[in-house]
Write a protein that holds these residues in place. Sequence first.
Motif: not given
Length: 446
Positions: A319-332
């Motif tokens: 979808n062309g989004w550029n920020l995401g991650g998980e509560q556990s601390g993965h930050i993409v």
Amino acid sequence: MTRKLFGTDGVRGKANSYPMTADLALKIGAAAGRYFRRDGSNVHRVVIGKDTRLSGYMFENALTAGLTSTGMNVLLLGPVPTPAVGLLTTSMRADVGIMISASHNPHHDNGIKFFGPDGFKLSDQAEADIEALIASDIEPAQAQNIGRAKRIDDGRFRYAERVKATFPAGRLDGLRVVIDCANGAAYRVAPEVLWELGATVIPVGVSPNGVNINDGCGSTSTELAAQTIREQGADVGICLDGDADRVMILDERGQVADGDQIMALMAARWADQDRLNGGTLVATVMSNLGLERYLDGRGLRLERTAVGDRYVVEAMRANGWNLGGEQSGHIVMTDYATTGDGLLAGLQFLAAMVETGQPASALSKSFETVPQMLKNVRYAAGQAPLEAENVRKVIADAETKLVGQGRLLIRKSGTEPLIRVMAECEDDSLLQHVVDGIIAEVEAAV
């Protein structure tokens, strides 16, 4: 086909027990080599990184044997963070990257993660194709086409320069930073990067011995870092996990900000800077309901995916989004990296401190969390506790009780034989009641 070896993040298990045995690792290497060396030429290559587990030596050698047997040339990076493998797969024009790590798990576990030539983790279909090859007769290369292997000494330096280049705030002069590397893959590169950017660095968890990875330190055990912050008068703490793709941030009092709080801060800042593509943050079904409400209040959107950073990344790319991650601390942050990167995310938080002049405590809690409870039940091979009639009934009853007040999520772990029961509800007594009731029935079923 039904996948048996690959979970939500590659192949994982206890070292020297199926599936994490040397002979199976050799077959996995050979299968991956055959899969990626499709045209039969002898110019294909693979980069292999690892964390600091003792068993990493065994799997590194076994994978190398399998890969070279099918004609792949192997570049051995040694201990580097998982995101470094994603980066170097593309920058070194490799056909595949492999990370040997069990992430935040104890030292006796290990795992094998794959990255495609674009630096992103393989799709479910690609992993299924490799798994099918493992079960077949893998054709070896002819003797004159066997691959070569060599050590690459500058892998971590290449990664360090890339990470430093993402830092938007100049220098870190004057900041006292505790960096906890979990005695893992970032034990050298993370302190080096922070020091080179000007911080006063207070390192912990930087003395790996093969068996102390994630042991009383790192993102899953932040007490040591918190104590060090208070004793040393530090401004902030960055806690990585064993392969440095996760992070927890600690403020000057030692209070922890998890992945949800870090993502909330970053999403708001990026939106203000007109950098948040589509006004959307991607997170998993595990992220707190408070994060969703916070984003709604700012006119932003939370897109949820299945658990696993690979599914977050797939949604982002689609979808062309550029920020995401998980509560556990993965930050993409796909503007900078192809997978979760704890050090890179930590630098983004430090940049917010530098640019706003605010202490970590003022930046690390963007929203009030809805009370959340997560409990696990371990089960044995062959058991299917979620299919038991009593378990299904108590889950249905709990869902009815939570309507309009919270939510319930029950799933099998993709990396361990665990049933995970998570609920959120602002009524603490109801929250305790529904989770304990489900746990009791699941335990009875196993």
